[in-house]
Write a protein that holds these residues in place. Sequence first.
Motif, PDB file in Angstrom:
ATOM      1  N   GLN A 452       0.887  -1.218   0.109  1.00 54.51           N
ATOM      2  CA  GLN A 452      -0.225  -0.068   0.191  1.00 54.51           C
ATOM      3  C   GLN A 452       0.906   1.108   0.042  1.00 54.51           C
ATOM      4  OE1 GLN A 452      -2.744  -1.543   3.232  1.00 54.51           O
ATOM      5  NE2 GLN A 452      -3.878  -0.609   1.951  1.00 54.51           N
ATOM      6  N   ASP A 453       1.991   1.078  -0.722  1.00 59.47           N
ATOM      7  CA  ASP A 453       2.792   2.621  -0.832  1.00 59.47           C
ATOM      8  C   ASP A 453       2.399   3.127  -2.227  1.00 59.47           C
ATOM      9  OD1 ASP A 453       5.011   3.872  -1.908  1.00 59.47           O
ATOM     10  OD2 ASP A 453       6.172   2.922  -0.030  1.00 59.47           O
ATOM     11  N   VAL A 454       1.803   4.390  -2.111  1.00 57.75           N
ATOM     12  CA  VAL A 454       1.477   4.812  -3.237  1.00 57.75           C
ATOM     13  C   VAL A 454       2.502   5.343  -4.185  1.00 57.75           C
ATOM     14  CG1 VAL A 454       0.208   7.040  -4.296  1.00 57.75           C
ATOM     15  CG2 VAL A 454      -0.626   5.978  -2.189  1.00 57.75           C
ATOM     16  N   GLY A 476      -9.676  -1.054 -11.772  1.00 54.64           N
ATOM     17  CA  GLY A 476      -9.648  -0.672 -10.283  1.00 54.64           C
ATOM     18  C   GLY A 476      -8.069  -0.252  -9.879  1.00 54.64           C
ATOM     19  N   THR A 477      -7.263  -0.741 -10.729  1.00 54.53           N
ATOM     20  CA  THR A 477      -5.760  -0.341 -10.468  1.00 54.53           C
ATOM     21  C   THR A 477      -5.508   1.123 -10.369  1.00 54.53           C
ATOM     22  OG1 THR A 477      -4.976  -2.668 -11.330  1.00 54.53           O
ATOM     23  CG2 THR A 477      -3.205  -0.709 -11.146  1.00 54.53           C
ATOM     24  N   GLU A 478      -6.259   1.644 -11.322  1.00 49.45           N
ATOM     25  CA  GLU A 478      -6.207   3.236 -11.431  1.00 49.45           C
ATOM     26  C   GLU A 478      -6.617   4.063 -10.083  1.00 49.45           C
ATOM     27  OE1 GLU A 478     -10.163   2.394 -13.516  1.00 49.45           O
ATOM     28  OE2 GLU A 478      -8.185   1.120 -12.953  1.00 49.45           O
ATOM     29  N   ILE A 479      -7.379   3.187  -9.336  1.00 52.95           N
ATOM     30  CA  ILE A 479      -7.969   3.878  -7.805  1.00 52.95           C
ATOM     31  C   ILE A 479      -7.123   3.101  -6.745  1.00 52.95           C
ATOM     32  CG2 ILE A 479      -9.772   5.073  -9.097  1.00 52.95           C
ATOM     33  CD1 ILE A 479     -11.684   2.673  -7.898  1.00 52.95           C
ATOM     34  N   LEU A 480      -6.326   2.500  -7.092  1.00 54.21           N
ATOM     35  CA  LEU A 480      -5.610   1.864  -5.767  1.00 54.21           C
ATOM     36  C   LEU A 480      -6.311   0.788  -5.115  1.00 54.21           C
ATOM     37  CD1 LEU A 480      -3.731   5.069  -4.301  1.00 54.21           C
ATOM     38  CD2 LEU A 480      -2.948   3.211  -5.864  1.00 54.21           C
ATOM     39  N   ALA A 508     -16.202   6.132  -8.733  1.00 56.24           N
ATOM     40  CA  ALA A 508     -14.915   6.242  -9.514  1.00 56.24           C
ATOM     41  C   ALA A 508     -14.963   6.623 -10.846  1.00 56.24           C
ATOM     42  CB  ALA A 508     -13.962   4.881  -9.224  1.00 56.24           C
ATOM     43  N   PHE A 509     -16.252   6.374 -11.548  1.00 55.92           N
ATOM     44  CA  PHE A 509     -16.205   6.896 -13.008  1.00 55.92           C
ATOM     45  C   PHE A 509     -16.342   8.346 -12.923  1.00 55.92           C
ATOM     46  CE2 PHE A 509     -18.183   2.736 -13.047  1.00 55.92           C
ATOM     47  CZ  PHE A 509     -17.432   2.172 -13.893  1.00 55.92           C
ATOM     48  N   THR A 510     -17.114   8.901 -12.007  1.00 50.65           N
ATOM     49  CA  THR A 510     -16.979  10.580 -11.917  1.00 50.65           C
ATOM     50  C   THR A 510     -16.137  11.016 -10.983  1.00 50.65           C
ATOM     51  OG1 THR A 510     -18.651  10.716  -9.896  1.00 50.65           O
ATOM     52  CG2 THR A 510     -19.534  10.189 -12.256  1.00 50.65           C
ATOM     53  N   GLY A 511     -15.462  10.478 -10.233  1.00 50.04           N
ATOM     54  CA  GLY A 511     -14.318  10.961  -9.088  1.00 50.04           C
ATOM     55  C   GLY A 511     -15.122  11.095  -7.983  1.00 50.04           C
ATOM     56  N   GLN A 518      -6.299   8.207  -4.493  1.00 50.33           N
ATOM     57  CA  GLN A 518      -6.931   7.623  -5.760  1.00 50.33           C
ATOM     58  C   GLN A 518      -7.088   8.616  -7.059  1.00 50.33           C
ATOM     59  OE1 GLN A 518     -10.504   6.583  -3.471  1.00 50.33           O
ATOM     60  NE2 GLN A 518     -10.083   4.483  -3.753  1.00 50.33           N
ATOM     61  N   LYS A 519      -7.518   9.827  -6.624  1.00 42.73           N
ATOM     62  CA  LYS A 519      -7.475  10.687  -7.828  1.00 42.73           C
ATOM     63  C   LYS A 519      -6.489  11.015  -8.574  1.00 42.73           C
ATOM     64  CE  LYS A 519     -11.861  13.273  -6.126  1.00 42.73           C
ATOM     65  NZ  LYS A 519     -12.241  14.594  -5.825  1.00 42.73           N
ATOM     66  N   ASN A 520      -5.187  11.202  -7.603  1.00 43.83           N
ATOM     67  CA  ASN A 520      -3.880  11.478  -8.235  1.00 43.83           C
ATOM     68  C   ASN A 520      -3.621  10.264  -8.897  1.00 43.83           C
ATOM     69  OD1 ASN A 520      -3.680  13.863  -7.037  1.00 43.83           O
ATOM     70  ND2 ASN A 520      -2.625  13.352  -5.521  1.00 43.83           N
ATOM     71  N   MET A 521      -3.782   8.961  -8.559  1.00 45.84           N
ATOM     72  CA  MET A 521      -3.557   7.925  -9.497  1.00 45.84           C
ATOM     73  C   MET A 521      -4.102   7.793 -10.818  1.00 45.84           C
ATOM     74  SD  MET A 521      -1.132   5.276  -9.919  1.00 45.84           S
ATOM     75  CE  MET A 521      -0.573   5.035  -8.165  1.00 45.84           C
ATOM     76  N   GLN A 522      -5.535   7.999 -10.767  1.00 43.65           N
ATOM     77  CA  GLN A 522      -5.992   8.348 -11.993  1.00 43.65           C
ATOM     78  C   GLN A 522      -5.626   9.027 -12.979  1.00 43.65           C
ATOM     79  OE1 GLN A 522     -10.214   8.958 -10.643  1.00 43.65           O
ATOM     80  NE2 GLN A 522     -11.094   7.192 -11.648  1.00 43.65           N
ATOM     81  N   SER A 523      -5.340  10.189 -12.504  1.00 45.26           N
ATOM     82  CA  SER A 523      -4.532  11.422 -13.320  1.00 45.26           C
ATOM     83  C   SER A 523      -3.163  10.763 -13.748  1.00 45.26           C
ATOM     84  CB  SER A 523      -4.426  12.843 -12.429  1.00 45.26           C
ATOM     85  OG  SER A 523      -3.703  13.745 -13.398  1.00 45.26           O
ATOM     86  N   PHE A 524      -2.664  10.490 -12.809  1.00 47.92           N
ATOM     87  CA  PHE A 524      -0.987   9.647 -13.365  1.00 47.92           C
ATOM     88  C   PHE A 524      -1.163   8.884 -14.658  1.00 47.92           C
ATOM     89  CE2 PHE A 524       2.172   6.702 -12.779  1.00 47.92           C
ATOM     90  CZ  PHE A 524       3.284   7.338 -12.795  1.00 47.92           C
ATOM     91  N   LEU A 525      -1.934   7.807 -14.256  1.00 43.44           N
ATOM     92  CA  LEU A 525      -2.397   6.836 -15.482  1.00 43.44           C
ATOM     93  C   LEU A 525      -2.674   7.502 -16.719  1.00 43.44           C
ATOM     94  CD1 LEU A 525      -3.301   3.588 -13.679  1.00 43.44           C
ATOM     95  CD2 LEU A 525      -1.151   4.242 -14.453  1.00 43.44           C
ATOM     96  N   LYS A 526      -3.768   8.279 -16.501  1.00 42.29           N
ATOM     97  CA  LYS A 526      -4.317   9.190 -17.675  1.00 42.29           C
ATOM     98  C   LYS A 526      -3.256   9.801 -18.537  1.00 42.29           C
ATOM     99  CE  LYS A 526      -8.264  11.880 -19.064  1.00 42.29           C
ATOM    100  NZ  LYS A 526      -9.376  12.698 -18.343  1.00 42.29           N
ATOM    101  N   SER A 527      -2.313  10.507 -17.899  1.00 44.12           N
ATOM    102  CA  SER A 527      -1.491  11.194 -18.503  1.00 44.12           C
ATOM    103  C   SER A 527      -0.541  10.366 -19.336  1.00 44.12           C
ATOM    104  CB  SER A 527      -0.465  12.185 -17.499  1.00 44.12           C
ATOM    105  OG  SER A 527      -1.161  12.868 -16.818  1.00 44.12           O
TER     106      SER A 527
END
Length: 621
Positions: A452-454, A476-480, A508-511, A518-527
């Motif tokens: 559980q290390d982000v 779900g990996t995108e939201i840890l 998680a579809f809308t945030g 979780q939001k940061n991970m979604q944004s990280f992967l999206k980039s």
Amino acid sequence: MLNRLFLLIILAIPVLSLAQIERVEPPNWWVGMKTNTLQLLVKNPDIGNATPSITYKGVRILQVHQATSKNYLFIDLEISKDAHPGTFEIVFQSNTGENLTYNYQLLEREVPAENLMGFSSQDAIYLITPDRFANGDYSNDIDISLQEKTINRNDDYARHGGDIQGIINHIDYISDLGFTAVWPSPLLTNNMKSASYHGYAITDFYQVDPRFGTLANYKSLAASLRKKDMKLIMDMVANHCGSNHWWMQDFPFKDWVNQQSNFENKRPINNSNHRRTTNQDPYASKRDKAEFQEGWFVEAMPDLNQRNPFMATYLIQNSIWWIETLHLGGIRQDTYPYPDKDFMADWAGAIITEYPNFSIVGEEWSVNPLLIAYWQTGHKNKDGYESNLKSTMDFAMQKNIVDALNEPEKWDQGLVKIYEGLANDFSYTKPRDIMVFMDNHDMSRIFTQLKQDVTKTQMALGYLLTLPRIPQVYYGTEILMSDHEKPGDHGLIRTDFPGGWADDSINAFTGEGLYKDQKNMQSFLKSILNYRKSSKAITEGKTVHFAPFLGTYFMFRTFKDETVVVILNKNETPITIDLKRYLEIGLTGKTLTNIVSGNQVEWLESMTFNTSGITILSTKK
């Protein structure tokens, strides 16, 4: 009077309709296929005593095969180039003079075979367990004709109601994240008493499980993905079926499944010894080979005997039927080393012959690159085996990344595992065609594996998405999502995606309701995912990496004037790295952009990192 009597005799002869023939498989076929033969499995009481006939231009019966069971008949057809789309009658005449008629349909091909493009390193694949992703149609949650009739979201091994419509409803979410392909675990009927949600105990190879939807829904999913320039990958199982498959009550032949006599006589069944190396081991005993190949995967999954030529043809035609029906963008073949390996070469070869630009990935759960390489087409195996398989799964690299990030840094010992793991690419015929991942439906979530290390999870996923590979990410990996409460528990690994059900408090579809990480991970992967769509350096580029140095590891991906730099840093305290070590890459004096943050960096004499993490830079403006 005689004419009237003759008419009464004609009317007395039973002519059965389409619905009165129990089963004909494949249920339809196409004109214009490269392979002009087709074998029909016909199932009906006492059909084995009937003589079939066809009167249709371009179609003729080559041979009729009786099975051990009198309730089956196998018919070999030739479909010539002169055959046109249409419906024709197959008339079955019994020795009593009775006729049974089945209307069989030949269809026009909707897409040329060469246009069915498989997945490649230019794609990023989103793996979904459909029952746990989103419930788009509550009316199909329960089907009273099937054995498991309840929905219980509090039970990790019960059905939860996710379905095909749920995936369709959220294609925009998947596409916006940057994925270009979707791989749902099997959607075919699993008429099992329990744990039918996962899909791998198939009880009808030609039917969509009604709790997931209909064939029309499945086609709609494929079409909806194509509209977004995305691909549908079908999860197939050639090794086994479910123990409640319809043929388990009446086998066509005495050797339709392995250990069939034990099953029929209610004697104990031996499960596989799971010794996959018997496929390659030059010293493997006959006993070990037999126990591996003929053992059932588990008690609920009978082992299919692909050495039976009718079973072999059935499985090959089934795969081609689904490719043609759905216009698939690829196949993922479950438990690839378990079936007869010569059959698997024939199976893959038949598909690639029909669809030369198609892709198949096989699951070889091994951390030994030699075993992974054995299955990739073109590999020079000592035993002469040619698999015809484009891609296999990179469990070896997955383990290297996790071990490297979990190990305390001691003179770069941890990162060396990543460095040497990638160096093992010399084993592979074409590393770029191998599928890499950090987790999937059978192993603990990567967030759990990395304690559980982000930051480490970002490092793992960022590196994954920039490797010379085909990347796959589990929903779900995108939201840890995590299974830390019971690591490795399959039901928990396949947790419901928040927001997939109308009464979910988190979406998680809308945030809505997600916490910051979780939001940061979604944004990280999206980039990263959206950047790699247009990055030839990542998807096709040359790879150069440097041995780990002072707790850092540098990998460079280059294509023409684009260079992507991936830097892993395990130092918790600030460190400055002399960039002259990387002089040969030719970046001195250039301005690079961080593809996640958008910040610009000058590549000068040194670079300072304030804390651990991953940095991904690009020369592309």
